[in-house]
Each structure stands twice: as structure tokens, then as C-alpha cells.
Design a protein around this motif. Structure first.
Motif, PDB file in Angstrom:
ATOM      1  N   HIS A  11     -51.513  41.588  34.284  1.00  0.00           N
ATOM      2  CA  HIS A  11     -52.285  40.789  35.242  1.00  0.00           C
ATOM      3  C   HIS A  11     -53.781  40.819  34.917  1.00  0.00           C
ATOM      4  CE1 HIS A  11     -52.954  38.743  38.995  1.00  0.00           C
ATOM      5  NE2 HIS A  11     -53.773  39.685  39.433  1.00  0.00           N
ATOM      6  N   THR A  12     -54.251  41.972  34.425  1.00  0.00           N
ATOM      7  CA  THR A  12     -55.695  42.107  34.138  1.00  0.00           C
ATOM      8  C   THR A  12     -55.892  42.453  32.656  1.00  0.00           C
ATOM      9  OG1 THR A  12     -55.554  44.420  34.821  1.00  0.00           O
ATOM     10  CG2 THR A  12     -56.337  42.855  36.471  1.00  0.00           C
ATOM     11  N   PHE A  13     -55.142  41.748  31.811  1.00  0.00           N
ATOM     12  CA  PHE A  13     -55.068  42.113  30.397  1.00  0.00           C
ATOM     13  C   PHE A  13     -56.444  42.118  29.709  1.00  0.00           C
ATOM     14  CE2 PHE A  13     -54.135  41.233  25.880  1.00  0.00           C
ATOM     15  CZ  PHE A  13     -53.379  42.354  25.625  1.00  0.00           C
ATOM     16  N   GLY A  14     -57.181  41.028  29.903  1.00  0.00           N
ATOM     17  CA  GLY A  14     -58.481  40.906  29.231  1.00  0.00           C
ATOM     18  C   GLY A  14     -59.412  42.044  29.594  1.00  0.00           C
ATOM     19  N   LYS A  15     -59.477  42.313  30.887  1.00  0.00           N
ATOM     20  CA  LYS A  15     -60.364  43.374  31.387  1.00  0.00           C
ATOM     21  C   LYS A  15     -59.931  44.734  30.824  1.00  0.00           C
ATOM     22  CE  LYS A  15     -61.807  45.245  35.815  1.00  0.00           C
ATOM     23  NZ  LYS A  15     -61.458  45.274  37.228  1.00  0.00           N
ATOM     24  N   PHE A  16     -58.626  44.939  30.787  1.00  0.00           N
ATOM     25  CA  PHE A  16     -58.085  46.213  30.303  1.00  0.00           C
ATOM     26  C   PHE A  16     -58.425  46.411  28.824  1.00  0.00           C
ATOM     27  CE2 PHE A  16     -54.753  49.157  28.963  1.00  0.00           C
ATOM     28  CZ  PHE A  16     -54.779  50.077  29.996  1.00  0.00           C
ATOM     29  N   ILE A  17     -58.256  45.344  28.042  1.00  0.00           N
ATOM     30  CA  ILE A  17     -58.515  45.436  26.594  1.00  0.00           C
ATOM     31  C   ILE A  17     -60.005  45.679  26.331  1.00  0.00           C
ATOM     32  CG2 ILE A  17     -58.577  44.036  24.461  1.00  0.00           C
ATOM     33  CD1 ILE A  17     -55.828  45.170  25.015  1.00  0.00           C
ATOM     34  N   VAL A  18     -60.850  44.941  27.060  1.00  0.00           N
ATOM     35  CA  VAL A  18     -62.301  45.118  26.867  1.00  0.00           C
ATOM     36  C   VAL A  18     -62.708  46.545  27.235  1.00  0.00           C
ATOM     37  CG1 VAL A  18     -64.563  44.372  27.716  1.00  0.00           C
ATOM     38  CG2 VAL A  18     -62.856  42.667  27.137  1.00  0.00           C
ATOM     39  N   THR A  19     -62.129  47.060  28.326  1.00  0.00           N
ATOM     40  CA  THR A  19     -62.420  48.446  28.728  1.00  0.00           C
ATOM     41  C   THR A  19     -61.990  49.417  27.633  1.00  0.00           C
ATOM     42  OG1 THR A  19     -62.009  47.790  31.007  1.00  0.00           O
ATOM     43  CG2 THR A  19     -62.083  50.145  30.577  1.00  0.00           C
ATOM     44  N   ALA A  20     -60.780  49.192  27.114  1.00  0.00           N
ATOM     45  CA  ALA A  20     -60.271  50.077  26.046  1.00  0.00           C
ATOM     46  C   ALA A  20     -61.165  49.991  24.808  1.00  0.00           C
ATOM     47  CB  ALA A  20     -58.837  49.695  25.699  1.00  0.00           C
ATOM     48  N   MET A  21     -61.652  48.780  24.521  1.00  0.00           N
ATOM     49  CA  MET A  21     -62.540  48.617  23.355  1.00  0.00           C
ATOM     50  C   MET A  21     -63.847  49.380  23.568  1.00  0.00           C
ATOM     51  SD  MET A  21     -61.916  44.619  22.407  1.00  0.00           S
ATOM     52  CE  MET A  21     -63.019  44.499  21.034  1.00  0.00           C
ATOM     53  N   GLY A  22     -64.360  49.319  24.793  1.00  0.00           N
ATOM     54  CA  GLY A  22     -65.607  50.025  25.098  1.00  0.00           C
ATOM     55  C   GLY A  22     -65.450  51.523  24.913  1.00  0.00           C
ATOM     56  N   VAL A  23     -64.377  52.062  25.490  1.00  0.00           N
ATOM     57  CA  VAL A  23     -64.127  53.505  25.339  1.00  0.00           C
ATOM     58  C   VAL A  23     -63.842  53.805  23.868  1.00  0.00           C
ATOM     59  CG1 VAL A  23     -62.695  55.451  26.084  1.00  0.00           C
ATOM     60  CG2 VAL A  23     -63.248  53.652  27.697  1.00  0.00           C
ATOM     61  N   GLY A  24     -63.139  52.874  23.222  1.00  0.00           N
ATOM     62  CA  GLY A  24     -62.800  53.043  21.797  1.00  0.00           C
ATOM     63  C   GLY A  24     -64.034  53.169  20.928  1.00  0.00           C
ATOM     64  N   MET A  25     -65.062  52.396  21.236  1.00  0.00           N
ATOM     65  CA  MET A  25     -66.301  52.499  20.449  1.00  0.00           C
ATOM     66  C   MET A  25     -66.914  53.895  20.592  1.00  0.00           C
ATOM     67  SD  MET A  25     -67.859  48.723  21.051  1.00  0.00           S
ATOM     68  CE  MET A  25     -69.113  48.619  19.816  1.00  0.00           C
ATOM     69  N   LEU A  26     -66.820  54.417  21.802  1.00  0.00           N
ATOM     70  CA  LEU A  26     -67.327  55.775  22.030  1.00  0.00           C
ATOM     71  C   LEU A  26     -66.523  56.785  21.202  1.00  0.00           C
ATOM     72  CD1 LEU A  26     -69.551  56.880  23.883  1.00  0.00           C
ATOM     73  CD2 LEU A  26     -67.805  57.388  25.560  1.00  0.00           C
ATOM     74  N   LEU A  27     -65.203  56.608  21.198  1.00  0.00           N
ATOM     75  CA  LEU A  27     -64.355  57.510  20.413  1.00  0.00           C
ATOM     76  C   LEU A  27     -64.607  57.309  18.917  1.00  0.00           C
ATOM     77  CD1 LEU A  27     -60.948  57.377  22.333  1.00  0.00           C
ATOM     78  CD2 LEU A  27     -62.830  58.966  22.582  1.00  0.00           C
ATOM     79  N   GLY A  28     -64.918  56.066  18.551  1.00  0.00           N
ATOM     80  CA  GLY A  28     -65.258  55.784  17.151  1.00  0.00           C
ATOM     81  C   GLY A  28     -66.473  56.582  16.726  1.00  0.00           C
ATOM     82  N   ILE A  29     -67.442  56.679  17.626  1.00  0.00           N
ATOM     83  CA  ILE A  29     -68.647  57.462  17.334  1.00  0.00           C
ATOM     84  C   ILE A  29     -68.273  58.939  17.182  1.00  0.00           C
ATOM     85  CG2 ILE A  29     -70.934  58.155  18.202  1.00  0.00           C
ATOM     86  CD1 ILE A  29     -70.849  55.222  17.467  1.00  0.00           C
ATOM     87  N   VAL A  30     -67.338  59.399  18.038  1.00  0.00           N
ATOM     88  CA  VAL A  30     -66.881  60.796  17.924  1.00  0.00           C
ATOM     89  C   VAL A  30     -66.283  61.022  16.535  1.00  0.00           C
ATOM     90  CG1 VAL A  30     -65.225  62.499  18.798  1.00  0.00           C
ATOM     91  CG2 VAL A  30     -66.465  61.055  20.397  1.00  0.00           C
ATOM     92  N   LEU A  31     -65.433  60.079  16.096  1.00  0.00           N
ATOM     93  CA  LEU A  31     -64.798  60.218  14.774  1.00  0.00           C
ATOM     94  C   LEU A  31     -65.846  60.192  13.660  1.00  0.00           C
ATOM     95  CD1 LEU A  31     -61.610  57.996  15.187  1.00  0.00           C
ATOM     96  CD2 LEU A  31     -61.670  60.432  14.721  1.00  0.00           C
ATOM     97  N   ILE A  32     -66.854  59.337  13.831  1.00  0.00           N
ATOM     98  CA  ILE A  32     -67.913  59.258  12.820  1.00  0.00           C
ATOM     99  C   ILE A  32     -68.674  60.586  12.769  1.00  0.00           C
ATOM    100  CG2 ILE A  32     -70.164  58.189  12.310  1.00  0.00           C
ATOM    101  CD1 ILE A  32     -67.965  56.344  11.507  1.00  0.00           C
ATOM    102  N   MET A  33     -68.935  61.155  13.952  1.00  0.00           N
ATOM    103  CA  MET A  33     -69.657  62.432  13.986  1.00  0.00           C
ATOM    104  C   MET A  33     -68.878  63.518  13.244  1.00  0.00           C
ATOM    105  SD  MET A  33     -72.466  61.920  15.511  1.00  0.00           S
ATOM    106  CE  MET A  33     -73.010  63.592  15.612  1.00  0.00           C
ATOM    107  N   ILE A  34     -67.564  63.546  13.506  1.00  0.00           N
ATOM    108  CA  ILE A  34     -66.731  64.530  12.793  1.00  0.00           C
ATOM    109  C   ILE A  34     -66.770  64.214  11.295  1.00  0.00           C
ATOM    110  CG2 ILE A  34     -64.392  65.472  12.540  1.00  0.00           C
ATOM    111  CD1 ILE A  34     -63.918  64.640  15.495  1.00  0.00           C
ATOM    112  N   GLY A  35     -66.738  62.903  10.970  1.00  0.00           N
ATOM    113  CA  GLY A  35     -66.782  62.475   9.568  1.00  0.00           C
ATOM    114  C   GLY A  35     -68.079  62.869   8.883  1.00  0.00           C
ATOM    115  N   VAL A  36     -69.192  62.818   9.632  1.00  0.00           N
ATOM    116  CA  VAL A  36     -70.487  63.236   9.071  1.00  0.00           C
ATOM    117  C   VAL A  36     -70.431  64.715   8.707  1.00  0.00           C
ATOM    118  CG1 VAL A  36     -72.909  63.642   9.663  1.00  0.00           C
ATOM    119  CG2 VAL A  36     -71.853  61.458  10.223  1.00  0.00           C
ATOM    120  N   TYR A  37     -69.827  65.506   9.602  1.00  0.00           N
ATOM    121  CA  TYR A  37     -69.692  66.942   9.340  1.00  0.00           C
ATOM    122  C   TYR A  37     -68.822  67.175   8.100  1.00  0.00           C
ATOM    123  CZ  TYR A  37     -67.745  71.627   9.715  1.00  0.00           C
ATOM    124  OH  TYR A  37     -67.325  72.891   9.427  1.00  0.00           O
TER     125      TYR A  37
END
Lengths: 383, 237
Positions: A11-37
Motif C-alpha cells: 500500500h505504501t510501497f514507494g514511501k517504504f522503498i525511499v525510506t529503505a534507501m535512505g537508511v541504506g545510504m547510512l549503512l553504505g557509509i558504515v560499510l565504507i568506513m569499515i572498508g577504509v579501515y
């Protein structure tokens, strides 16, 4: 049986996906930080691994050129060479240089070595263009990420160097690109004084500095087959020079001493990002639950059990965490190549983050679940 | 077979305590039989919805007894911890607004409670389609509630209330949001359901025009529930 989470997400697919993408970008930064280490660890070992030296003989009471200033006489290599078990020993230098390119100055670490000797710091597997150093003077092998092309001439100090080879993936322990020059050029650049300095020294009655013995930053040596590296190192310590490190000890110095603080900093930053991500997921789930309070009250009023409503909240949270993890991985893989220093993304780190995010999601869903348990069914009709 | 669907004895409901004590219902006694459509009327704030919610096992009374069918569910305390199961299995709710679950389509809204009660999906859907057909909205079975008119949504809500084959339907001003023509249609529909399916229906209403369609009127007067006959111009369906 109707899956409420599936229906709500649809019912709220678009909103859900955009939210997941937003959180995903944050997690992407976490992965990059680990990758930098991880990249720091890899970078720290590149030169050590390429040198294939078993022993490092450095200035006494120092940890060696990677950790602090180290100078030893070049002829120490001859004394080391006669120690039982030593196969080869050569002098090597390391120094920071600022190369002047067409666009902007480039900071590099120059490795000086004897091009005619068999201990060569240039790993042939990393040489992507041109050749090794063949002459004693004015040749340079550069890393491909500093922008110089084969045959290009680079002014360094008072001389012009010609690029004869290009390597890939060669960086110093600090992540700066490596260039390779002959030991003689390196000694001149590092230890030779300017004419003004020599004149000034003479005026002060200081003995002519140009006649000083050639210096290097360390002597590296290989050990003959069948000899124990630690025993040979001990032998050198007892008979010749007390500051000797094996390759593994040098690695420890690099990874434990030198990048320990940096890794702690990155580790702390990563932990904070994971906590922030958890809080954000919790807030999102709380908001999503608040938005559904009317429906939740109606469901409770018409007799839908709490377990079914809580299942909806938990499933949505876990799916949000899972999708955010997928988007985070995609995001990190899309951008990691753009970072100036090495970023190493490892599957084991991704799995670790996956477990953390799933646990965090379950914890975050507790807030929504508490809201569900406390929801008043009578609120559906306004008391 | 017993005719009693709802029986309330000495039901009391107070809110608050001490100086802020509000006495809403003081010793209500009444019975509603199967197949009866009973109107519950009273001025605003007199406790109609509260009474409905107590019968519906949503609001806990202060004291008294409540029977649903032959089962005593409240005797100064709930006699079961699973009031929600009672609601799910014995009671259908209809509200002023349709209050359909917006992320479920029409047939999912109607089958949600039966499926939760363990009725197989196909069986629940077949019965739901019968109900939707009965209410002339079978063609909207797979539409979302947002795609339906107010009247259509209210009919879906009534179908939902009937989907678990309840013994009792509690309707809280089901016609308040509808025009008079649709209101009459809905109340006639409720009357038909009460008769056809032997269901006891208590309908809270402010609309006196709806009263002739009911079998009886329960009025909250001075915090007591008093039974009245319907006006003489009762229309028979």
C-alpha cells in the motif's frame, strides 16, 4: 492467511522503498568506513609484502622508518651480510616528496633502492606499464594514480627524472602513492645538503658534510633457506646491531602501533553510525506505527490478536533493515572507487553488519510493539 | 433454543474516582433477543458508546453482569482473559465511519476476522463474496476502500461485521455519515440481517427517522436503561 505486513508495504510501497534507501545510504557509509579501515591494513602491508625482506635493521632504539626517523650507515649492509644465515642485505630509503604535476602538487612516498641488486621493492605483478629501474640516476617508476605517464619528465630537487615504469596499487603505509627511484638519487635527495648549507657549515668550522658516509633509512636482509629468521635476527642483535625486526614484527609495528589509533577512531565512528542507524530505524518504525494507530485500534477492536499485529510490525522492520542493507551494499559498491585512498569491502564485514542491522531492527521494532500493546481499541471509535 | 443474545444485569460504569467521579451507567438491566434490531438512544454524552463498548467486551464495567448468548462473560470481573477472542467470534462491529483497513482491499477486509478465526481462506472468501453480492458490491471485491464511495464502504463495513457469522452486531451510529435515503437503506438492511440470520443488533442512533425500523428502543434515562416500544408508524420490510 492475510499477511498484514505485505499488504501494508504494498500500500505504501514507494514511501517504504525511499525510506529503505535512505537508511541504506547510512549503512553504505558504515560499510565504507569499515572498508577504509581494511584499506589501511592492506596499504600498510603492500610495501612490506612487495619487499620480501625477512629482516629489518634500523637505527638503534627506534621502531624503524615506518614508525619514526631512522638512519643507519649504508655500509652496515656489508656487516649484516657476513652474519651466518643472511643471504642478501641492501640499504633502502623512504622519504616524502611533493611532485609537481601539470594540475596540482602530488604528495608521494619515494622508495630508494639499488636497481642492480636482487632485493627489488617493485613487485613485477604490479608493474602495468614500462619497466623496472635500469640506471643509477634520474629514472623513476610511478604509481598510476598520480597522473604521470610513461616517458614524462618530472622535476625533483635539482634534477629531472624520466618515468620509465608505472605501477598499480602501490601505496605507502599512510596511503600515499609510492614512487621508486635509485638509492643514489634518493640519498642525494635526502641526505645531500644545498650549496648554501655546505658553505654555512664550512664557515662554522664543521667538517665537509659532502664527505659523510652514505646513509640509508634501513638495511633489509633476506635469510637463507633452512635458517630460522628469529635466530638470525637474535644473532644480529647480539653480535652487531640491537635494533633488528623480522617482517612479522614490522607488520605488527605497522598494524598495531601505527594505525591502531586511526583504526580505533574509525571503529568508534562506525559504532556511532551503527547506533545512529538503529535509532533512525527505531524512529521510522515508531512513526510508521503511529501512522497506523487508528488501523491498529480498529484491528484490536474487531478482535485481531496482538500477535498478528506485532508480527506485522516485526516483519516490516526486518524487511526495512534487510532492504536498507541491500541498498547500503549497492551504494557502497557504487561509490567506494571514488575515494582517494584504498577502500576494501569484504563480504565478512557485510555479513557482520547484516547481523547487527537485523538485531537492531528487532530492537527497533520493540518500540512499535510497545505502542501496539498499549493501543486502546476503544480509540478506534473515539471512546 | 434460547432466544437470549445479550443480557445485562445491574451494570454500572463509573469513570474516575473521588471528586472527579463520573457516574455514567447506574444499574442497567435489559435483554436483547436473537433476531431483534434494537435502537439505543440518549443525548450526547449519556453513555451510549460506553454501554456498547462494555457489551462488546472493550470497556470494562465497574460492576454487574453481562451475558453474551448463554455465556456469562462479565461478573464484576472479566471471566475470560480473551475478550478479543469473544469479539472476534461472537460480535460484529459497525461504526459511524466505515473504518476499513486502508491497506487491505474489500475482500481482505471482509475475510480478515474469519481467517484469524481459522476459517480456510477459500471458504472465507466464498462467504465474503456471498455477503458482498448480498450488498450488491461483489464487483468491488478487489478494490481498495479509497476507490469506493462512502455508501459502498459502509456496506463493506457491514459485510465485515457479518463475515464471522456473529451472534451480536453492535452498530455505533452506522447511518450518521449517510444521507437519509442511504440511512434508511442501511437500517433496512440491518433489520433484514437480524431477521434472516437471527442476529441481535443494537444500533446507537440519533436519527429518530430510523426508529420505526427497529423492534425496540433502549433509552438511557437518568443513567438507567429503559426499554420502549417503537413508534406506531413502524415500517415492515
Amino acid at each position: 492467511m492475510i499477511n498484514l505486513a505485505q499488504k501494508d508495504i504494498k500500500h505504501t510501497f514507494g514511501k517504504f522503498i525511499v525510506t529503505a534507501m535512505g537508511v541504506g545510504m547510512l549503512l553504505g557509509i558504515v560499510l565504507i568506513m569499515i572498508g577504509v579501515y581494511r584499506g589501511m591494513i592492506v596499504d600498510a602491508k603492500v610495501l612490506l609484502d612487495d619487499l620480501k625482506a625477512d629482516l629489518w635493521i634500523v637505527q638503534e632504539d627506534t621502531l624503524g622508518p615506518f614508525a619514526e626517523s631512522s638512519r643507519v650507515h649504508e655500509d652496515l649492509k656489508n656487516s649484516v651480510h657476513v652474519i651466518d644465515g643472511v643471504k642478501k642485505s641492501v640499504g633502502i630509503t623512504f622519504q616524502n616528496l611533493q611532485l609537481i604535476s601539470k594540475t596540482k602538487p602530488v604528495r608521494v612516498v619515494a622508495v630508494g633502492f639499488d636497481p642492480y641488486d636482487t632485493i627489488n621493492p617493485i613487485n613485477p605483478a604490479r608493474l602495468v606499464e614500462g619497466d623496472m629501474l635500469r640506471k643509477d640516476h634520474y629514472e623513476i617508476v610511478v604509481s598510476d594514480n598520480i597522473g604521470f605517464k610513461l616517458g614524462e619528465e618530472i622535476p625533483i630537487g635539482r634534477n629531472i627524472y624520466k618515468v620509465v615504469g608505472v605501477t598499480h596499487g602501490t601505496v605507502s603505509s599512510g596511503g600515499d602513492p609510492l614512487v621508486y627511484i635509485s638509492l643514489k638519487d634518493a640519498q642525494e635527495l635526502q641526505f645531500s645538503y644545498s650549496n648554501n648549507r655546505i658553505r654555512s657549515d664550512r664557515a662554522r668550522g664543521i667538517k665537509d658534510s659532502t664527505t659523510n658516509m652514505p646513509m640509508v633509512n634501513a638495511i633489509i636482509a633476506t635469510v637463507r633457506l633452512g635458517y630460522d629468521i628469529d635466530s638470525v635476527a637474535n644473532n644480529i642483535r647480539q653480535t652487531l646491531h640491537k635494533s633488528v625486526y623480522t617482517k612479522d614484527e614490522q607488520k605488527d609495528i605497522l598494524t598495531k602501533n601505527l594505525i591502531e589509533r586511526a583504526s580505533k577512531q574509525i571503529g568508534l565512528f562506525t559504532a556511532i553510525l551503527v547506533v545512529v542507524s538503529t535509532i533512525i530505524i527505531a524512529l521510522i518504525i515508531y512513526t510508521m506505527t503511529l501512522e497506523k494507530m487508528k488501523e491498529i485500534s480498529i484491528m484490536k477492536l474487531i478482535g485481531i490478536p496482538n500477535s498478528m499485529i506485532m508480527k506485522m510490525i516485526v516483519q516490516e522492520t526486518l524487511l526495512l533493515g534487510f532492504l536498507a542493507f541491500i541498498f547500503g551494499n549497492l551504494f557502497s559498491h557504487l561509490i567506494y572507487g571514488r575515494f582517494p585512498k584504498r577502500v576494501v569491502l569484504e563480504i565478512s564485514d557485510a555479513w557482520m553488519l547484516f547481523i547487527i542491522i537485523m538485531v537492531a531492527s528487532i530492537l527497533a521494532s520493540l518500540i512499535g510493539i510497545k505502542k501496539v500493546i498499549n493501543a486502546d481499541p476503544a480509540a478506534a471509535i473515539g471512546g | 433454543m434460547a432466544k437470549q443474545a445479550i443480557k445485562v444485569e445491574n451494570l454500572v460504569k463509573h469513570f474516575g474516582k473521588g471528586d472527579s467521579l463520573v457516574r455514567v451507567i447506574e444499574g442497567a438491566n435489559f435483554q436483547v433477543d436473537k433476531g431483534e434490531l434494537v435502537a439505543l438512544i440518549a443525548p450526547s454524552g449519556a453513555g451510549k458508546t460506553t454501554l456498547l463498548m462494555m457489551i462488546g467486551c472493550v470497556e470494562e464495567p465497574t460492576s454487574g453482569k453481562i451475558y453474551l448468548g448463554d455465556e456469562l462473560v462479565y461478573d464484576n470481573r472479566w471471566l475470560t482473559k480473551e475478550q478479543r477472542k469473544i469479539r472476534r467470534e461472537k460480535i460484529g462491529f459497525i461504526f459511524q465511519a466505515h473504518y476499513l483497513i486502508p491497506f487491505l482491499n474489500v475482500i481482505e477486509n471482509v475475510t480478515l476476522v474469519p481467517q484469524t478465526n481459522g476459517v480456510p481462506q477459500k471458504e472465507a472468501e466464498a462467504f465474503a463474496m456471498e455477503l458482498l453480492d448480498y450488498f450488491d458490491i461483489a464487483d468491488k471485491a478487489h478494490n481498495m476502500s479509497s476507490e469506493l464511495s462512502g455508501g459502498q464502504n459502509q456496506r463493506v463495513a457491514i459485510a465485515r461485521a457479518l463475515a464471522n457469522k456473529p451472534q451480536i452486531i453492535l452498530a455505533d451510529e452506522p447511518t450518521a455519515a449517510l444521507d437519509s435515503e442511504r440511512s434508511v437503506s442501511v437500517v433496512k438492511m440491518l433489520k433484514k440481517i437480524a431477521m434472516d440470520q437471527d442476529v441481535a443488533i443494537i444500533m446507537v442512533t440519533h436519527d429518530e427517522d430510523m426508529l420505526p425500523f427497529c423492534d425496540r428502543i433502549l433509552k438511557i434515562e437518568n443513567k438507567k436503561v429503559v426499554s420502549h416500544d417503537v413508534p406506531k408508524n413502524k415500517d415492515v420490510i
